[in-house]
Design a protein around this motif. Structure first.
Motif, short mmCIF file in Angstrom:
data_model
loop_
_atom_site.label_atom_id
_atom_site.label_comp_id
_atom_site.label_asym_id
_atom_site.label_seq_id
_atom_site.Cartn_x
_atom_site.Cartn_y
_atom_site.Cartn_z
N ALA A 144 -10.29 -46.75 -12.54
CA ALA A 144 -10.96 -46.69 -11.15
C ALA A 144 -10.91 -48.02 -10.90
O ALA A 144 -11.30 -49.33 -9.69
CB ALA A 144 -11.44 -46.07 -10.02
N THR A 145 -12.29 -48.43 -11.62
CA THR A 145 -12.63 -49.90 -11.92
C THR A 145 -11.86 -51.01 -12.37
O THR A 145 -12.02 -52.01 -11.65
CB THR A 145 -13.71 -49.84 -12.93
OG1 THR A 145 -14.68 -48.76 -12.75
CG2 THR A 145 -14.78 -50.61 -13.18
N LEU A 146 -10.94 -50.68 -12.77
CA LEU A 146 -9.64 -51.44 -12.41
C LEU A 146 -9.54 -52.27 -11.29
O LEU A 146 -9.42 -53.77 -11.93
CB LEU A 146 -8.71 -51.35 -13.33
CG LEU A 146 -8.40 -51.10 -15.36
CD1 LEU A 146 -7.14 -50.05 -15.48
CD2 LEU A 146 -8.65 -52.00 -16.17
N HIS A 147 -9.56 -51.88 -10.38
CA HIS A 147 -9.54 -52.15 -8.98
C HIS A 147 -10.14 -52.52 -8.71
O HIS A 147 -10.28 -53.83 -7.38
CB HIS A 147 -8.98 -50.79 -8.05
CG HIS A 147 -7.57 -49.99 -8.60
ND1 HIS A 147 -6.56 -50.91 -7.83
CD2 HIS A 147 -7.25 -49.51 -9.20
CE1 HIS A 147 -4.94 -50.06 -9.52
NE2 HIS A 147 -5.90 -48.73 -9.41
N GLY A 148 -11.56 -52.55 -9.13
CA GLY A 148 -12.45 -53.16 -8.16
C GLY A 148 -13.14 -53.13 -6.64
O GLY A 148 -13.30 -53.81 -6.27
N HIS A 149 -12.65 -51.55 -6.34
CA HIS A 149 -12.05 -51.77 -4.95
C HIS A 149 -13.60 -51.56 -4.45
O HIS A 149 -14.94 -50.92 -4.45
CB HIS A 149 -12.18 -49.94 -4.49
CG HIS A 149 -10.60 -50.73 -5.14
ND1 HIS A 149 -9.57 -49.08 -5.49
CD2 HIS A 149 -9.87 -50.68 -4.55
CE1 HIS A 149 -8.36 -49.37 -5.51
NE2 HIS A 149 -8.51 -50.52 -4.90
N GLU A 150 -14.14 -52.07 -2.91
CA GLU A 150 -14.68 -51.47 -2.61
C GLU A 150 -15.61 -50.19 -1.91
O GLU A 150 -14.77 -49.11 -2.05
CB GLU A 150 -15.18 -52.75 -0.85
CG GLU A 150 -15.13 -53.68 -0.32
CD GLU A 150 -14.27 -54.55 0.68
OE1 GLU A 150 -15.62 -54.34 1.39
OE2 GLU A 150 -13.26 -54.89 0.24
N GLY A 151 -16.90 -50.03 -2.29
CA GLY A 151 -17.26 -48.27 -1.87
C GLY A 151 -17.39 -47.48 -2.98
O GLY A 151 -17.70 -45.83 -3.23
N GLY A 152 -16.23 -48.19 -4.36
CA GLY A 152 -16.38 -47.15 -5.19
C GLY A 152 -14.97 -46.10 -5.66
O GLY A 152 -15.54 -45.62 -5.40
N VAL A 153 -13.95 -46.20 -4.37
CA VAL A 153 -13.19 -45.47 -4.72
C VAL A 153 -12.58 -45.47 -5.91
O VAL A 153 -11.99 -45.97 -6.49
CB VAL A 153 -12.01 -46.09 -3.09
CG1 VAL A 153 -10.52 -44.99 -3.38
CG2 VAL A 153 -12.80 -46.52 -1.98
N VAL A 154 -12.44 -43.66 -6.11
CA VAL A 154 -10.92 -43.37 -6.70
C VAL A 154 -10.24 -42.36 -6.07
O VAL A 154 -10.13 -41.90 -5.84
CB VAL A 154 -12.67 -42.32 -7.65
CG1 VAL A 154 -11.00 -41.63 -8.82
CG2 VAL A 154 -13.69 -43.46 -8.29
N PRO A 155 -9.40 -43.74 -6.88
CA PRO A 155 -8.26 -43.45 -6.06
C PRO A 155 -7.72 -41.27 -6.81
O PRO A 155 -7.63 -41.86 -8.02
CB PRO A 155 -6.95 -43.57 -6.27
CG PRO A 155 -7.79 -45.38 -6.62
CD PRO A 155 -8.93 -44.76 -7.38
#
Length: 244
Positions: A144-155
Motif C-alpha cells: 500500500a505504501t508504494l502508492h503513497g495514497h492520502e489517508g493511508g488507504v490500503v487497497p
C-alpha cells in the motif's frame, strides 16, 4: 479518511444496498469505496440510486476501458489471478461510475433493460489487517505504501492477497521498480483518460436523488477525489497485469 462498514457488520438498510450492488455488478463482494460511503450519513443510498439506472451500460463501458490498457503479465498463480479478475470487474466499473457521479448528471436518457451479469465465484474471506500476523501485515502495508495514497488507504486487493502471504514480497519486488520509474503512473493516466470518456457517456443515464447532508456530502466528494484520481486507476493496471 472515513471508516467503513464491512458486509458482515452491515445493518439491514445498508445490507439491502450491498445486495443490490453485488447483483448489479455480478460480484460476490462489495468494494471498499462503497463500504466507506456506507459510513457517511445518507451517502450510500444517494450514490447507489444515482448510478443504478446506468447499470445496463456498464459491462460494455468496462470492457472498452480494459481493452485500452496494454499491460505485461505479472505471474502470481491461478488463485490470485482469479481474485485479481474479480477486483478488475469492480475497479473498472467503480472508476467509470464514480467519475460520472463526481461530475454529475448531464442530459436525460434511459438505458434499455438488461439482465444482471453472471456472478463471479466467491473468493476466500477478506482478512482484517489488525488480525494478520505481524510479518504479513507489514508486507500488506508495504504494498500500500508504494502508492503513497492520502489517508493511508490500503487497497482491498492487497489485503485479500494476504490469503497467500508468500505472494506479497514477490509482488512488491515486481511493482516497486514500476512505481519508481513512473510506469504505473503512466498506465494510471491512460486508464483515467479512457474512463473519463466512458463516464461522460453515462452521465445522461444517471438519476439525481436528493443529496445527503452537507457535511457528509463534503466527505463523500473528498473520497471520490482520492479514489477516482489515484486509488482505483492505479489498481486497474495492476489487477489487469495479475489477471493475465
Amino acid at each position: 479518511m472515513t471508516a467503513e462498514i464491512r458486509e458482515a457488520e452491515a445493518p439491514p438498510e445498508v445490507a439491502a444496498i450491498y445486495a443490490r450492488l453485488r447483483e448489479g455488478y455480478g460480484l460476490p463482494l462489495v468494494n471498499l469505496i462503497w463500504r466507506r460511503f456506507a459510513a457517511l450519513p445518507g451517502v450510500l443510498p444517494w450514490a447507489w440510486e444515482s448510478v443504478a439506472p446506468a447499470l445496463p451500460l456498464l459491462p460494455a463501458a468496462r470492457d472498452r476501458v480494459a481493452a485500452s490498457v496494454q499491460v505485461p503479465s505479472l505471474p502470481v498463480g491461478v488463485e490470485a489471478s482469479r481474485l485479481a479478475a474479480l477486483y478488475n470487474r469492480g475497479n473498472l466499473g467503480n472508476l467509470i461510475f464514480l467519475t460520472a457521479l463526481m461530475r454529475g448528471k448531464e442530459g436525460h436518457a434511459v438505458a434499455a433493460p438488461a439482465s444482471p451479469p453472471g456472478m463471479l465465484p466467491e473468493p476466500p474471506p477478506l482478512p482484517r489487517l489488525d488480525a494478520l500476523d505481524e510479518d504479513t501485515a507489514r508486507r500488506v502495508r508495504a504494498l500500500a505504501t508504494l502508492h503513497g495514497h492520502e489517508g493511508g488507504v490500503v487497497p482491498t486487493l492487497y489485503l485479500h492477497l494476504a490469503n497467500w502471504p508468500a505472494l506479497l514480497t514477490p509482488l512488491y519486488t515486481a511493482l516497486s521498480p514500476m512505481m519508481a520509474t513512473g510506469r504505473i503512473a503512466a498506465l494510471r493516466d491512460g486508464v483515467l483518460v479512457a474512463a473519463s470518456v466512458e463516464a461522460d457517456r453515462l452521465r445522461p443515464y444517471l438519476a439525481a436523488p436528493p443529496e445527503p447532508p452537507v457535511h457528509a456530502m463534503a466527505e463523500a466528494r473528498e473520497l471520490l477525489r482520492v479514489f477516482t484520481g489515484r486509488v482505483i486507476p492505479e489498481m486497474v493496471p495492476i489487477g489487469l497485469m495479475m489477471a493475465r
